[in-house]
Scaffold this active site. Structure first.
Site, PDB file in Angstrom:
ATOM      1  N   PRO A   9     -11.590 -57.109  37.470  1.00 44.32           N
ATOM      2  CA  PRO A   9     -10.281 -57.601  37.009  1.00 44.32           C
ATOM      3  C   PRO A   9      -9.329 -56.513  36.514  1.00 44.32           C
ATOM      4  O   PRO A   9      -9.762 -55.553  35.868  1.00 44.32           O
ATOM      5  CB  PRO A   9     -10.638 -58.570  35.876  1.00 44.32           C
ATOM      6  CG  PRO A   9     -12.031 -58.223  35.482  1.00 44.32           C
ATOM      7  CD  PRO A   9     -12.698 -57.683  36.707  1.00 44.32           C
ATOM      8  N   ASN A  10      -8.078 -56.712  36.845  1.00 45.86           N
ATOM      9  CA  ASN A  10      -6.957 -55.849  36.418  1.00 45.86           C
ATOM     10  C   ASN A  10      -6.897 -54.497  37.117  1.00 45.86           C
ATOM     11  O   ASN A  10      -5.940 -53.747  36.919  1.00 45.86           O
ATOM     12  CB  ASN A  10      -6.944 -55.642  34.889  1.00 45.86           C
ATOM     13  CG  ASN A  10      -6.764 -56.942  34.147  1.00 45.86           C
ATOM     14  OD1 ASN A  10      -5.833 -57.695  34.446  1.00 45.86           O
ATOM     15  ND2 ASN A  10      -7.644 -57.246  33.224  1.00 45.86           N
ATOM     16  N   ARG A  17      -0.982 -49.628  34.936  1.00 47.23           N
ATOM     17  CA  ARG A  17      -1.670 -50.176  33.772  1.00 47.23           C
ATOM     18  C   ARG A  17      -2.126 -49.042  32.847  1.00 47.23           C
ATOM     19  O   ARG A  17      -2.930 -48.202  33.249  1.00 47.23           O
ATOM     20  CB  ARG A  17      -2.889 -50.935  34.283  1.00 47.23           C
ATOM     21  CG  ARG A  17      -3.870 -51.342  33.235  1.00 47.23           C
ATOM     22  CD  ARG A  17      -5.181 -51.791  33.875  1.00 47.23           C
ATOM     23  NE  ARG A  17      -6.026 -52.340  32.839  1.00 47.23           N
ATOM     24  CZ  ARG A  17      -7.335 -52.472  32.936  1.00 47.23           C
ATOM     25  NH1 ARG A  17      -7.953 -52.123  34.029  1.00 47.23           N
ATOM     26  NH2 ARG A  17      -8.029 -52.965  31.925  1.00 47.23           N
ATOM     27  N   TYR A  22      -5.899 -44.853  32.210  1.00 44.36           N
ATOM     28  CA  TYR A  22      -6.443 -45.007  33.569  1.00 44.36           C
ATOM     29  C   TYR A  22      -5.795 -44.082  34.607  1.00 44.36           C
ATOM     30  O   TYR A  22      -6.172 -44.110  35.776  1.00 44.36           O
ATOM     31  CB  TYR A  22      -6.318 -46.469  34.012  1.00 44.36           C
ATOM     32  CG  TYR A  22      -7.100 -47.419  33.139  1.00 44.36           C
ATOM     33  CD1 TYR A  22      -8.490 -47.398  33.142  1.00 44.36           C
ATOM     34  CD2 TYR A  22      -6.459 -48.324  32.291  1.00 44.36           C
ATOM     35  CE1 TYR A  22      -9.225 -48.245  32.324  1.00 44.36           C
ATOM     36  CE2 TYR A  22      -7.173 -49.174  31.474  1.00 44.36           C
ATOM     37  CZ  TYR A  22      -8.557 -49.133  31.497  1.00 44.36           C
ATOM     38  OH  TYR A  22      -9.282 -49.974  30.692  1.00 44.36           O
ATOM     39  N   ASN A  73     -17.128 -51.426  39.942  1.00 46.53           N
ATOM     40  CA  ASN A  73     -16.482 -51.259  38.641  1.00 46.53           C
ATOM     41  C   ASN A  73     -16.207 -52.679  38.150  1.00 46.53           C
ATOM     42  O   ASN A  73     -15.231 -53.303  38.558  1.00 46.53           O
ATOM     43  CB  ASN A  73     -15.179 -50.469  38.759  1.00 46.53           C
ATOM     44  CG  ASN A  73     -14.529 -50.255  37.397  1.00 46.53           C
ATOM     45  OD1 ASN A  73     -14.915 -50.907  36.419  1.00 46.53           O
ATOM     46  ND2 ASN A  73     -13.559 -49.366  37.322  1.00 46.53           N
ATOM     47  N   ALA A  76     -13.565 -55.315  32.752  1.00 46.69           N
ATOM     48  CA  ALA A  76     -13.878 -55.984  31.480  1.00 46.69           C
ATOM     49  C   ALA A  76     -15.175 -56.791  31.545  1.00 46.69           C
ATOM     50  O   ALA A  76     -15.859 -56.977  30.525  1.00 46.69           O
ATOM     51  CB  ALA A  76     -12.715 -56.884  31.074  1.00 46.69           C
ATOM     52  N   GLU A  97     -22.615 -48.097  39.088  1.00 46.88           N
ATOM     53  CA  GLU A  97     -21.525 -48.627  38.253  1.00 46.88           C
ATOM     54  C   GLU A  97     -20.528 -47.497  38.001  1.00 46.88           C
ATOM     55  O   GLU A  97     -20.932 -46.379  37.653  1.00 46.88           O
ATOM     56  CB  GLU A  97     -22.150 -49.112  36.935  1.00 46.88           C
ATOM     57  CG  GLU A  97     -21.178 -49.590  35.875  1.00 46.88           C
ATOM     58  CD  GLU A  97     -21.921 -49.941  34.568  1.00 46.88           C
ATOM     59  OE1 GLU A  97     -23.181 -50.017  34.559  1.00 46.88           O
ATOM     60  OE2 GLU A  97     -21.245 -50.107  33.542  1.00 46.88           O
ATOM     61  N   HIS A  99     -16.781 -46.371  36.086  1.00 45.16           N
ATOM     62  CA  HIS A  99     -15.637 -46.630  35.202  1.00 45.16           C
ATOM     63  C   HIS A  99     -14.682 -45.462  35.300  1.00 45.16           C
ATOM     64  O   HIS A  99     -15.115 -44.298  35.269  1.00 45.16           O
ATOM     65  CB  HIS A  99     -16.092 -46.812  33.748  1.00 45.16           C
ATOM     66  CG  HIS A  99     -17.023 -47.967  33.596  1.00 45.16           C
ATOM     67  ND1 HIS A  99     -16.592 -49.268  33.637  1.00 45.16           N
ATOM     68  CD2 HIS A  99     -18.362 -48.008  33.475  1.00 45.16           C
ATOM     69  CE1 HIS A  99     -17.634 -50.070  33.532  1.00 45.16           C
ATOM     70  NE2 HIS A  99     -18.725 -49.333  33.436  1.00 45.16           N
ATOM     71  N   ARG A 106     -14.169 -44.877  23.856  1.00 42.16           N
ATOM     72  CA  ARG A 106     -13.183 -45.913  23.534  1.00 42.16           C
ATOM     73  C   ARG A 106     -13.707 -46.885  22.459  1.00 42.16           C
ATOM     74  O   ARG A 106     -14.627 -46.548  21.726  1.00 42.16           O
ATOM     75  CB  ARG A 106     -12.779 -46.609  24.835  1.00 42.16           C
ATOM     76  CG  ARG A 106     -12.192 -45.607  25.850  1.00 42.16           C
ATOM     77  CD  ARG A 106     -11.723 -46.280  27.111  1.00 42.16           C
ATOM     78  NE  ARG A 106     -10.660 -47.250  26.816  1.00 42.16           N
ATOM     79  CZ  ARG A 106     -10.258 -48.171  27.680  1.00 42.16           C
ATOM     80  NH1 ARG A 106     -10.827 -48.268  28.871  1.00 42.16           N
ATOM     81  NH2 ARG A 106      -9.296 -49.004  27.349  1.00 42.16           N
TER      82      ARG A 106
HETATM   83  C1  DQA Z   1     -12.968 -49.921  32.991  1.00 43.64           C
HETATM   84  C2  DQA Z   1     -13.336 -49.882  31.508  1.00 43.64           C
HETATM   85  C3  DQA Z   1     -13.429 -51.293  30.943  1.00 43.64           C
HETATM   86  O1  DQA Z   1     -13.763 -51.239  29.566  1.00 43.64           O
HETATM   87  C4  DQA Z   1     -12.088 -51.982  31.074  1.00 43.64           C
HETATM   88  O2  DQA Z   1     -12.183 -53.322  30.620  1.00 43.64           O
HETATM   89  C5  DQA Z   1     -11.522 -51.933  32.439  1.00 43.64           C
HETATM   90  C6  DQA Z   1     -11.698 -50.717  33.244  1.00 43.64           C
HETATM   91  C7  DQA Z   1     -12.728 -48.498  33.563  1.00 43.64           C
HETATM   92  O3  DQA Z   1     -12.716 -48.383  34.794  1.00 43.64           O
HETATM   93  O4  DQA Z   1     -12.502 -47.550  32.809  1.00 43.64           O
HETATM   94  O5  DQA Z   1     -10.814 -52.836  32.863  1.00 43.64           O
HETATM   95  O6  DQA Z   1     -14.039 -50.492  33.722  1.00 43.64           O
END
Ligand code: DQA
Length: 146
Positions: A9-10, A17, A22, A73, A76, A97, A99, A106
């Site tokens: 998501p997102n 964003r 990011y 990835n 959230a 995985e 990120h 964080r």
């Molecule tokens: C994320 C880190 C997560 O904590 C966050 O909710 C994201 C992106 C990252 O790629 O840094 O949406 O997965």
């Protein structure tokens, strides 16, 4: 060799964003970088992005019939989703995985991942390039070199 890449998501908003966290690279730019690397490695990629947990669970289940490995990835959902963890465990495919940000640098709620215990490795904090590293590592693993 076939690899499924899942963006959670997102991540469709990358580039716009919270760029201080990011970066300014868009999801399409990251995907383009991945496609180039996949071509170089002779790997077939399927890339999806979803804002819906159930859709991600379904994609992982379907990957059992198609993919040799998964790069995910979970965004959230990393910190909340038992369902995605169970799907990855059920699929039993080699998985990495990723990120973009360093989740350990964080907020404390981002320090715990439901996903990490069921994947082969985690890359965090190296930006979009982390996906390329994950692809290289997964291909190496699938080729039986690690
Ligand atoms: C994320 C880190 C997560 O904590 C966050 O909710 C994201 C992106 C990252 O790629 O840094 O949406 O997965």
């Amino acid at each position: 060799m076939r690899i499924l890449v899942i963006h959670g998501p997102n991540l469709n908003l990358l580039g716009r964003r919270e760029p201080e966290i990011y970066g300014r690279e868009s999801l399409e730019e990251i995907n383009e970088m991945l496609r180039r690397k996949a071509e170089e490695l002779g790997v077939e990629l399927r890339i999806i992005q979803s804002n819906y947990e159930g859709e991600i669970v379904t994609a992982i289940g379907e990957a059992m019939d198609w993919a040799d490995g998964i790069i995910i990835n979970p965004a959230a959902y990393t910190h909340t989703s038992v369902a995605i963890r169970d799907a990855l465990a059920a699929a039993g495919l080699p998985a990495i995985e990723v990120h973009i940000s360093n989740i350990f640098k964080r907020e404390p709620f981002r320090h715990h991942s439901y996903i990490s215990p069921v994947v082969d490795g985690v890359i965090t904090g190296l930006g979009g390039y982390g996906y390329v590293l994950a692809l290289e590592a997964l291909v190496r693993r699938l080729s039986d070199k690690t």
